[in-house]
Design an enzyme around this catalytic site. Structure first.
Site, PDB file in Angstrom:
ATOM      1  CE1 TYR A  51      28.571  79.289  46.494  1.00  0.00           C
ATOM      2  CE2 TYR A  51      27.194  78.220  44.847  1.00  0.00           C
ATOM      3  CZ  TYR A  51      28.094  79.209  45.195  1.00  0.00           C
ATOM      4  OH  TYR A  51      28.528  80.110  44.258  1.00  0.00           O
ATOM      5  CE  LYS A  75      26.945  82.725  46.020  1.00  0.00           C
ATOM      6  NZ  LYS A  75      27.375  84.127  45.993  1.00  0.00           N
TER       7      LYS A  75
END
Length: 148
Positions: free
Chosen positions: A142, A146
């Site tokens: 993740y 990002k």
């Protein structure tokens, strides 16, 4: 001013759509979940409209861009996370995170960006996460998307 907000059906997307409308924007509430986007648009009222837009589907992104045209503001908020140590990730889980968080955002910016560039105007706002700077255990994939 016109604004397209993806992920407008909930969370940061709904808040972004509401805030832009409060400042006078004609907001297109876009989401893969059309009924959720409709709830946000109804709460906003006024010029708010709904557009189904699934960032995982290039045809859906293209259809939305054709329907909406070149907005003054494009906001993208959708993301997904699989919280577990990277050594336990499957390829399918990694694909799920990368496909929405990175490739979906890329598709959106590329497709809408072409119309915005042709119109000679527009701003794109992509929400990231504190995880792009500070990563906790179970947040590696993740965080990478990002940061990208």
């Amino acid at each position: 001013m016109s604004a397209v907000v993806t992920g407008a059906g909930s969370g940061i997307g709904a808040a972004s759509a509401t805030a832009l409308a409060a400042f006078g924007a004609a907001v297109v509430c876009a989401d893969a979940d059309e009924s959720a986007a409709e709830k946000t648009a109804n709460a906003i009222g006024g010029d708010a409209t709904v557009q189904r837009l699934d960032l995982l589907d290039p045809a859906s992104v293209a259809a939305a861009a054709d329907a909406v045209g070149a907005p003054d503001v494009l906001v993208t908020t959708p993301s997904v996370n699989v919280r577990k140590p990277i050594v336990d990730y499957t390829d399918d889980e990694l694909d799920r995170v990368v496909d929405l968080n990175l490739k979906g955002t890329f598709r959106l910016c590329r497709t809408f960006g072409a119309a915005m560039a042709e119109a000679g105007r527009g701003s794109m706002i992509g929400f990231s996460s504190i995880r792009s700077q500070t990563t906790e255990p179970g947040q590696g994939a993740y965080a990478a998307t990002k940061a990208a």
